[in-house]
Design a protein around this motif. Structure first.
Motif, short mmCIF file in Angstrom:
data_model
loop_
_atom_site.label_atom_id
_atom_site.label_comp_id
_atom_site.label_asym_id
_atom_site.label_seq_id
_atom_site.Cartn_x
_atom_site.Cartn_y
_atom_site.Cartn_z
N ILE A 1 36.32 37.29 47.76
CA ILE A 1 36.07 38.39 46.84
C ILE A 1 37.21 39.08 45.90
CG2 ILE A 1 34.98 40.01 45.10
CD1 ILE A 1 31.97 38.49 46.95
N ARG B 1 40.84 36.93 45.35
CA ARG B 1 40.47 35.07 44.66
C ARG B 1 40.69 35.22 43.25
NH1 ARG B 1 36.71 39.30 42.88
NH2 ARG B 1 35.97 39.26 40.46
N VAL C 1 34.78 31.05 47.03
CA VAL C 1 34.77 31.69 45.90
C VAL C 1 35.40 32.03 44.92
CG1 VAL C 1 35.03 34.22 45.63
CG2 VAL C 1 34.29 33.56 47.97
N LYS D 1 30.46 34.12 39.75
CA LYS D 1 29.65 35.57 40.73
C LYS D 1 28.44 35.46 41.38
CE LYS D 1 28.60 40.53 39.83
NZ LYS D 1 28.90 41.75 39.01
N VAL E 1 28.33 32.66 43.81
CA VAL E 1 28.60 33.01 45.30
C VAL E 1 27.73 34.25 46.06
CG1 VAL E 1 31.05 35.56 46.44
CG2 VAL E 1 31.51 33.18 44.42
N TYR F 1 31.38 43.66 42.74
CA TYR F 1 32.44 42.77 42.90
C TYR F 1 33.39 42.51 41.58
CZ TYR F 1 32.03 37.40 42.74
OH TYR F 1 32.86 36.51 43.08
#
Lengths: 417, 169
Positions: free
Chosen positions: A310, A313, A325, A330, A333, A382
């Motif tokens: 994450i 990425r 990912v 999002k 994922v 995130y």
């Protein structure tokens, strides 16, 4: 930083520092009050003794005047809210390299950053991640023990072989991620992601890394061959698959991780391959129970990689490393994370219901709370690599604790059988 | 830090500011004569102002090597918690000490720890692994030449000036 972005921030500061060059050639800096007016800045005149403060044309500015105005042409600045200090340091790596090159030229020999050999090895091989190997090997051994088959010598050799291949993988991964530019483009590495960075920091050379990786693979292959001789050719296929998956994880031409297959490779390598291999070494055959035991730890170790991708990425995408990912938004994922965790616990429960696993392995369900906390952290942070770190840590613990509770469950069942 | 070298005749109030300062503004002469200012934590050893800079942020070190003339301002009432507050600017000649980037700067550590006790925690081996190049550092040693001191911190008034190359002005 653009001047237009900088000016609105200035009223947050209590004072300015006016810097000029005095007639003797020294910089002269002094604090002064200021205000922003019509896209310009007005400074309260500063008195500096005999020093004369001049304007751009060389004329003396009157320190008894009302105010000195100027129009800013450029701006630079740093706000930790916009750019975290660790990221600032990563972005400054080229400057550190330039300085070391200059210093090397001054001294006539190469100047490199220093670190004790042990710490460099610790960092380069990413030793703390060995739990990903220890857990599945212990599970295979525990499953063999449940079947009343256990040799401590073979167990130690299996563990050593697993450790060697894992360290080889970690180092090879750094080499190929550096060569592909993925690690270089990553300005937000964490202790869980972005590689070891020893190459980026100049702590270890590419050649030294290649030697470490080759040595680890050589040890792993040698131990694998000894174990094949000791237990039978059935182990060969698992061993070959393990080495190939490990090496071609980031190595060309396959670069499995670049094709969105990294998660599957990790799940297979640190799940069924390690657990079944460890079981085979002890018993000389394969069985359903170690296979079922390997699935939860395979899924959870896959989630370590998955969650660690994450924060990586952006850099991964730049380097063409098309991880799952990178490929998914999002929500998808996060859904993938929940589905994998759910599958982990469903496999354990079904294993017990179908009497493949002994009931004490249900102890592993105790980690569900940790899984929930990790998911909440991933969801909330995130977009913030450094705020994600504690939850990436919980994710590693989720794999470790679930695996160890499965081992404990098998040991309890073995003793009470 | 104990020092056996002869102390410079730095005005006492400015010594107080240097000893209290958690932040000072170091200005160096960069490429093409352009001035660059960076926040630094200053230390006073009785003769020199000492600062340390990571090689990550080493442009100032390169600039000092090219032109050693620098200026240091003690200006921020928050960053310089001296009572009574005043402001000072010290002009001087700087020298970069970078023979041993890994260990050399540790001689400044006792002074640094006295101002920022948390630094010792950040130097634990596992902590250092996180940002190893941050801890590869050079020392900037400034020999003061001229001091401007504004007693109430009001720079719109004339400062008291001390020329440390000779008798106080």
């Amino acid at each position: 930083m653009k001047v237009a972005d900088a000016l609105p921030r200035l009223p947050n500061f209590s004072h300015a520092i006016l810097v000029v060059r005095d007639d003797a050639g020294y910089p002269l800096s002094a604090a002064t009050a200021f205000r922003v007016i019509d896209g310009g800045i007005e400074l309260a005149p500063v008195k500096t003794g005999e020093n004369v403060i001049r304007d751009a044309a060389g004329g003396a500015l009157n320190p008894a005047g009302a105010g000195w105005r100027f129009v800013p042409r450029t701006a630079r600045g740093w706000d930790e809210q916009d750019l975290s200090f660790p990221e600032l340091c990563q972005r400054a790596l080229p400057q550190a390299r330039r300085y070391l090159v200059q210093l090397s030229a001054e001294r006539g020999h190469e100047v490199r950053p220093q670190m004790a050999l042990g710490w460099r090895f610790f960092l380069a091989t990413r030793l703390p991640f060995l739990s990903a190997t220890i857990v599945p090997v212990f599970l295979g051994l525990a499953a063999a023990g449940y079947d009343r088959r256990f040799s401590i010598g073979l167990a130690l050799l299996t563990l050593l072989g697993g450790v060697a291949i894992h360290l080889g993988l970690n180092v090879a991964n750094d080499i190929f991620d550096t060569l592909s530019g993925a690690d270089e483009a990553n300005f937000t590495p964490t202790q869980f992601s972005g590689g070891s960075r020893v190459l980026q920091y100049g702590l270890v050379s590419l050649r030294q890394m290649a030697i470490i990786a080759s040595t680890c693979y050589a040890i792993a292959i040698l131990i694998g061959l000894i174990l094949v001789l000791a237990t039978g050719p059935g182990l060969l296929w698992v061993g070959v698959a393990g080495v190939l998956i490990s090496y071609f994880y980031t190595a060309p031409p396959l670069r499995l991780v670049h094709r969105g297959l990294g998660e599957v490779c990790v799940a297979l390598g640190f799940g069924p391959i390690m657990t079944l291999g460890a079981y085979f070494v002890q018993t000389g055959h394969y069985a359903l129970r170690p296979l079922v035991l390997s699935i939860p730890v395979g899924l959870l170790v896959m989630l370590i990689l998955y969650a660690n991708e994450i924060p990586d990425r952006g850099a991964d995408a730049k380097a063409g490393k098309r991880t799952l990912v990178v490929r998914m938004p999002k929500d998808a994922v996060l859904l993938g994370y929940v589905a994998s965790v759910a599958a982990t616990y469903v496999v354990i429960i079904l294993g017990v219901v179908l009497r493949i696993l002994p009931w004490p392995t249900l102890l592993a369900l105790l980690t569900a709370w940790l899984a929930y906390q990790t998911f909440e952290g991933l969801r909330a942070h995130y977009e913030s690599p450094y705020q994600l770190m504690p939850f990436l840590g919980k994710n590693v613990k989720l794999h470790l604790y679930t695996g160890l509770l499965l081992v404990l469950g098998m040991l309890v069942a073995t003793v009470s059988r | 830090m104990q020092t056996s070298i002869a102390p410079v005749n730095m005005p006492a109030p400015v010594v107080g500011l240097l000893q209290a300062a958690l932040v000072a503004e170091l200005t160096v002469v960069g490429e093409g004569g352009r001035l660059r200012t960076d926040p630094m934590i200053p230390f006073w050893d009785g003769r020199h102002i000492l600062m340390t800079s990571s090689i990550l942020f080493s442009r100032k070190l390169q600039d000092i090597k090219a032109n050693p003339r620098v200026s240091l301002s003690l200006s921020d009432p928050v960053g310089v918690p001296a009572n009574p507050f005043s402001r000072a600017t010290i002009q001087g000649d700087a020298r970069v000490i970078d023979e041993d980037l890994h260990q050399g700067w540790l001689r400044v550590l006792p002074l640094w720890e006295a101002k920022e006790p948390i630094i010792k925690t950040l130097l634990a081996p596992l902590q250092r692994l996180g940002l190893p190049l941050f801890w590869e550092r050079a020392i900037i040693e400034v020999t003061p030449k001229r001091v401007l001191w504004w007693p109430q911190g009001d720079t719109t008034r004339e400062p008291e000036v001390a020329d440390l190359r000779g008798a106080p002005v």
